[in-house]
Design an enzyme around this catalytic site. Structure first.
Site, short mmCIF file in Angstrom:
data_model
loop_
_atom_site.label_atom_id
_atom_site.label_comp_id
_atom_site.label_asym_id
_atom_site.label_seq_id
_atom_site.Cartn_x
_atom_site.Cartn_y
_atom_site.Cartn_z
N CYS A 16 0.87 -1.17 0.00
CA CYS A 16 0.00 0.00 0.00
C CYS A 16 0.92 1.23 0.00
O CYS A 16 2.12 1.10 0.28
CB CYS A 16 -0.89 0.01 1.23
N HIS A 77 2.65 2.63 10.51
CA HIS A 77 1.63 2.52 11.56
C HIS A 77 1.59 3.73 12.48
O HIS A 77 0.62 3.93 13.19
CB HIS A 77 1.92 1.33 12.48
N HIS A 127 -1.87 -4.07 18.37
CA HIS A 127 -1.32 -3.72 17.05
C HIS A 127 -0.63 -2.35 17.15
O HIS A 127 -1.17 -1.43 17.78
CB HIS A 127 -2.46 -3.69 16.03
N GLU A 129 -0.38 0.18 15.26
CA GLU A 129 -1.17 1.35 14.87
C GLU A 129 -2.11 1.75 16.02
O GLU A 129 -2.26 2.94 16.33
CB GLU A 129 -1.99 1.04 13.61
N CYS A 192 -9.18 2.21 5.69
CA CYS A 192 -8.33 2.72 4.60
C CYS A 192 -8.86 2.27 3.23
O CYS A 192 -9.17 1.10 3.04
CB CYS A 192 -6.92 2.20 4.81
N SER A 220 -0.67 -11.35 10.02
CA SER A 220 -1.25 -10.12 9.47
C SER A 220 -2.77 -10.25 9.39
O SER A 220 -3.31 -11.13 8.72
CB SER A 220 -0.65 -9.88 8.07
S1 SF4 Z 1 -3.58 3.32 6.30
FE1 SF4 Z 1 -3.78 2.21 4.37
S2 SF4 Z 1 -2.18 3.03 3.06
FE2 SF4 Z 1 -1.71 3.61 5.17
S3 SF4 Z 1 -0.34 2.02 5.95
FE3 SF4 Z 1 -2.42 1.45 6.56
S4 SF4 Z 1 -3.16 0.13 4.89
FE4 SF4 Z 1 -1.37 1.22 4.14
#
Ligand code: SF4
Length: 323
Positions: A16, A77, A127, A129, A192, A220
């Site tokens: 991505c 992330h 995670h 993020e 996303c 994942s």
């Molecule tokens: S938000 Fe979307 S583009 Fe950004 S790292 Fe995550 S999956 Fe990839």
């Protein structure tokens, strides 16, 4: 002799843009002669990590492992704001590789906190993020599977937001669930778009083939979701990390056309390697004999060069201190 005569790679696969940019930033820094680290593995993919190591980029678990003055790349992330502050105090050159989509999520969370909402964050608790997002909304209630949802309290003003890679159907279901838990419910859809497109293209390919091979990290979540979606179409799906995991021709028995797709941290070249491996392992005589060419044309059909989501070509770094 095997039965597979064709392998199709799903469109719009490969990294991505968030992952690609973080990798490119690390490569560019190393190429400029800077001693470069990534805070955590930039992607959980051995080949990518090896390529980065070859140009001198090391992955570290903590900022304490980075020497004063060296560069540290924050991966897509994102991280808690404190991490930036600590890195600056230590005199590190911080290269922010946080994906622009994740930055937007972080800003929206800050606004929700300022506006006084009780925040429900749909995401996988540990995670990276989600850990980073909690730095902007420490009191957010993180929920993942449906079995978790009953512990969400009733509140007057509630806001729902999500980790970028959660499946859209789960987000919608949780939004519907929350309607009865709040007087005012604000829904901020941060799924996303790349995740959505990836799922659409995977479904399209799965409907056309006899078997799907999903390539991506074992842990994942977005890769597991792709496998689940393929199975929903009624097409059998197997999940692998890379071409080496495919060593039994029996898996492909009776399949004539096989589809290949991958998670957002799987380079598109890995999908080509998997396609070639399938043809060598389980192809018809004709397909086996032309496995590399067929795999290459499957890749070309999936994405023309300008549209590919690969990272920069290999860069030879300038030795540190040179120039
Ligand atoms: S938000 Fe979307 S583009 Fe950004 S790292 Fe995550 S999956 Fe990839």
């Amino acid at each position: 002799m095997g039965s597979v005569h064709e392998v199709r790679i799903a469109k719009r696969t490969g990294f991505c843009y968030g992952v690609r940019e973080a990798i490119d930033k690390a490569k560019e820094s190393a190429a400029a002669g800077q001693l470069t680290h990534t805070l955590g593995q930039v992607v959980h993919n051995e080949g990518v990590i090896r390529d980065l190591q070859n140009i001198g980029v090391r992955s570290v678990d903590t900022l304490d492992d980075v020497d004063h003055g060296a560069a540290v790349v924050i991966r897509a992330h994102g991280v808690k704001p404190e991490v930036f502050e600590r890195a600056e105090r230590r005199g590190l050159d911080v290269i922010d590789g946080t994906c622009t989509w994740v930055i937007q999520e972080q800003r929206q969370l800050e606004e929700l906190v300022e506006d006084g909402y009780t925040i429900v964050l749909l995401g996988t608790p540990r995670h990276p993020e989600v850990v980073g997002l909690l730095g902007f909304a420490p009191d957010a209630i993180v929920v993942d599977e449906e079995t978790d949802w009953d512990r969400i309290p009733r509140r007057k003003r509630m806001a729902l937001i999500t980790q970028s890679t959660q499946p859209p159907w789960k987000f919608e279901k949780l939004a519907a669930f929350l309607v009865s838990r709040a007087h005012e419910l604000k829904i901020v859809n941060t799924v996303c778009p790349v995740t959505i497109k990836r799922q659409e293209d995977t479904l399209e390919t799965a409907r056309e083939v006899d078997l799907m091979v999903v390539v991506g990290g074992r842990h994942s979540a977005n890769t597991k979701e792709l496998t689940r979606l393929c199975q929903i179409t009624g097409t059998r799906a197997v999940q692998v990390e890379n071409a080496r995991d495919l060593d039994e021709a029996g898996v492909f028995e009776g399949a004539s056309v096989v589809g290949v797709t991958g998670g957002t941290s799987t380079p598109i070249e890995d999908l080509r390697d998997v396609a070639e491996r399938i043809l060598r392992l389980a192809g018809t005589d004709e397909a086996m004999a032309h496995a590399p060419e067929l795999a290459r044309s499957a890749l070309d059909a999936a994405a023309h060069p300008a549209g590919r989501t690969t990272s920069l070509p290999t860069i030879t770094p300038t030795p540190v201190g040179a120039g």
